[in-house]
Enzyme design. Structure first.
Site, PDB file in Angstrom:
ATOM      1  N   ASP A 447       0.711  -1.277   0.025  1.00 57.36           N
ATOM      2  CA  ASP A 447      -0.050   0.024  -0.072  1.00 57.36           C
ATOM      3  C   ASP A 447       0.818   1.241  -0.060  1.00 57.36           C
ATOM      4  OD1 ASP A 447      -2.282   1.378   0.119  1.00 57.36           O
ATOM      5  OD2 ASP A 447      -3.109   0.318   1.948  1.00 57.36           O
ATOM      6  N   ASP A 515     -10.901   1.805  -3.178  1.00 56.62           N
ATOM      7  CA  ASP A 515     -11.671   1.668  -2.086  1.00 56.62           C
ATOM      8  C   ASP A 515     -13.145   1.784  -1.953  1.00 56.62           C
ATOM      9  OD1 ASP A 515      -9.530   1.220  -0.390  1.00 56.62           O
ATOM     10  OD2 ASP A 515      -9.092   3.113   0.165  1.00 56.62           O
TER      11      ASP A 515
END
Ligand code: DGJ
Length: 694
Positions: A447, A515
């Site tokens: 990430d 997301d």
């Protein structure tokens, strides 16, 4: 042979098109043609016409790569300054070397020791040409680059082009922006240190095209850091596009004897957007994605983030893993929260050792349970970052980018590590390497949750090189880790889809696109992701997110996620036995045809925004098997009956399938030309139809 030559004409020949360049004795490389084919001897360079003192005739050149210099005032592809202060390049032709599928045209400055090599590689079956440029400093003084584009493309004709890029954001990745460029320039860029969520490092250009027809050009920079895409239409109505490293806060110093190859650009030409996507899709898994997993079907994974966020521990994760296994998942990925003092986003980043309160017996205990359930195990990391509240930062505050005279911005309570420092690179490599060496981990979610700021790096002689060097360092660490641990898949994530460009796809096996896992938004996000990237790189979780209070049914959510690499990410603790059984049904169904989804051809048949219905079909190589997905939120006024023209099947084969209460057994030609009636009266309608050749 896909590279042909006739005198000074070089033809890059792909299955359906020619890309034609011609060099002259003066150091200009002209783009003659990019389009349909004709006999090679018919190509010629337009002469420059009469000199007009008001319009320098150099402007008319459809140049392969424009250096700043002379009287070419258009946006240039390269600008340098030499040690004595001269800021112009005047190239001369040196050589043209061609191979079976490659061409290299070498130019050199007529005075200074600078060579420019224009590099081409032809990928015939995908109608793709990969371009780049390499600079060689054959002298001893530094040459400083201020602008360094990888590629310049001169688009055919003089019509104004639609220039497509994106104007997205977090949770709203890949929203297309389509602008007709009549005059002047359009710029799309990132200055964030990552390619980011907003603009994209690509361009799509067309004058009149749709899914099925009309000439479409596109170019994709293979780079995950700061980039610039600039389209320009000049006084002669010529449209040119340059793509490359962003020249904002940029400098690249080429020392004597050094060479520099810029990130490559994938250039496509096709009839219709559908063909563009399909060529890029196959090109991706055959030629670009890291070899270990490129041709393997990817597993159905479960990710813990939306269920538990930072609140992970061995007991709860094991409980989730049991449910995930019952639903048929093959890989269990524990997301953020397992390390250091990580209980929320304020602490712990940088301390890549297991949190003993949450996992008293290390990660091994959880991993063994996951393995015993028949699943592989994966782990989340964010290696480029550090929380000020961490052991790493307390020990090495100078490892983050910073200026001593400025307060550092702490977006998400974190700072960006100065990856240009060798000791930082070694630290990161060793941390992840140790995790992978000591544990049975088969998946890393890498990430990267914030853009750069206060980018001081006292270690660098030329600090403006940091943008470039940071991205190179990330690539090199991931490559080293993959080499040492070839059985581990790597996912690129950056607050969702902030780093899922073609540069990332050369180093990571797949990406997290957003997301935003709301199934209805996801139709749009996935469509625009897969427009320009391989379907098998698109991780697509089914979750329970309910941002809009719309309680989308579970089977509808599966219908959408099964169009990429199906994954699950909801809180399975709240799933009833029935929900798990429904999930299992769809996961098993996905496994039965995932090769078609991940390696087949995608045809977008109906568009939810235009048609109110989303319909995609995936067809295997032999055109014997296909999977058709239909979904719609609802339709209005009780009158939605559409003919669904099914593309992608073989006209001459007979196919059979059931749809609603009808059995069809007809030719591919029938389904393509006549179509089947789709009548929808239902909220959250969804259907998955397996089509088989008889
Ligand atoms: C951002 C990612 O996009 C999410 O999936 C999750 O991994 C969080 N970061 C964790 O902090």
């Amino acid at each position: 042979m896909s590279v042909l030559r006739n005198g000074k004409t070089v033809v890059l020949e792909t299955e359906n098109f020619h890309y034609v360049i011609e060099y002259d004795d003066f150091g200009y490389v002209h783009n003659i043609h990019w389009g349909g084919k004709c006999p090679i001897e018919d190509y010629w360079v337009d002469d420059l016409g009469d000199e007009n003192p008001n319009h320098p005739n150099l402007d008319q050149i459809r140049c392969e790569y424009t250096p700043f210099g002379k009287t070419m005032y258009r946006p240039c592809a390269v600008k340098v300054h030499f040690a004595d202060g001269c800021r112009e390049i005047n190239p001369e032709f040196v050589s043209c070397e061609t191979g079976k599928d490659t061409a290299v045209i070498t130019l050199k400055d007529c005075y200074y020791p600078l060579e420019i090599k224009l590099l081409y590689k032809v990928y015939e079956e995908y109608d793709i040409i990969k371009r780049s440029v390499c600079f060689v400093n054959t002298g001893s003084d530094d040459i400083v680059f201020e602008t360094l584009m990888s590629t310049e493309l001169t688009l055919p004709g003089t019509e104004p082009y639609h220039i497509v890029n994106t104007n997205g954001g977090w949770g709203a990745e890949f929203i297309p922006a389509d602008t007709v460029l009549e005059a002047g320039s359009l710029t799309f860029e990132s200055r964030q240190g990552r390619s980011g969520h907003i603009n994209s490092p690509y361009v799509i250009a067309y004058t009149d095209a749709d899914e099925l027809k009309g000439r479409v050009f596109s170019a994709h920079l293979m780079w995950s850091g700061n980039f610039k895409v600039k389209a320009h239409r000049d006084l002669l109505n010529i449209t040119r596009v340059t793509l490359g490293l962003n020249s904002f806060d940029f400098e690249h110093v080429l020392k004597g004897g050094e060479s520099f190859e810029a990130p490559a650009v994938i250039c496509t030409i096709s009839d219709g957007f559908g063909a563009m996507s399909r060529n890029l899709n196959r090109f991706g898994y055959n030629e670009v994605l890291p070899k270990n997993f490129a041709k393997k079907p990817l597993p159905v994974l479960y990710n813990s983030w939306e269920a538990t966020e930072f609140d992970v521990n061995v007991k709860d994760q094991t409980a989730l893993a049991k449910k995930a296994a019952a639903a048929g998942c093959e890989l269990f990925v524990m997301d953020d929260g397992w390390f250091g003092a990580r209980n929320d986003d304020h602490a712990g980043l940088g301390d890549w050792y297991v949190n003993k309160e949450k996992f008293p017996n290390g990660l091994g205990e959880l991993i063994e349970s996951v393995n015993a359930l028949g699943m592989d195990f994966g782990l989340w990391v964010e290696p480029e970052m550090v929380n000020p509240d961490s052991d790493l930062y307390r020990a090495h505050p100078d490892w983050a980018y910073h200026y001593d005279t400025r307060k550092s911005n702490e977006i998400r309570n974190q700072l960006v590590l100065n990856m240009t420092k060798p000791e930082v690179q070694e630290y990161i490599f060793n941390c992840v390497d140790t995790l992978l060496s000591e544990n049975n981990i088969k998946y890393i979610k890498w990430d990267m949750n914030r853009p750069f700021s206060e980018t001081g790096g006292e270690n660098l002689e030329h600090p403006k090189m940091l943008w470039y060097l940071h991205t190179k360092a990330v690539y090199s660490i991931v490559d080293r880790l993959k080499e040492k641990h070839p059985e581990v898949q790597f996912e690129s994530c950056s607050s969702g889809g902030g780093r899922c460009d073609w540069g990332a796809l050369e180093h990571y096996d797949e990406v997290w696109t957003s997301d935003n896992t709301d199934a209805i938004d996801r139709i749009f996000i996935q469509k625009n992701y897969a427009l320009t990237r391989p379907v098998k790189t698109m991780r697509a979780w089914v979750t329970d997110i309910n941002w809009y209070n719309r309680d989308t049914p579970l089977d509808f959510r599966f219908n959408i996620s099964m169009r990429g690499v199906l994954s699950m990410g909801g809180n399975l603790n709240n799933y009833s036995d029935d929900d798990i059984a429904v999930s299992r049904k769809y996961v098993d169904m996905y496994k039965s045809f995932r090769n078609i989804i991940q390696f087949g051809d995608l045809y977008r048949l109906l568009d939810i925004d235009k048609d109110e219905i989303s319909a995609d079909i995936y067809v295997d190589d032999a055109k014997d098997n296909a999977v058709l997905f239909i979904a719609t939120v609802n339709t209005r006024c009780m009158k939605k009956t559409l003919p669904l023209y099914i593309q992608g099947l073989d006209d001459s084969k007979i196919y059979e399938f059931d749809y609603e209460d009808k059995h069809y057994r007809k030719s591919g030609a029938f389904f393509r030309n006549v179509g089947i009636p789709v009548e929808i009266r239902k909220q959250y309608y969804n259907n998955i139809i397996k089509i088989k050749a008889v």
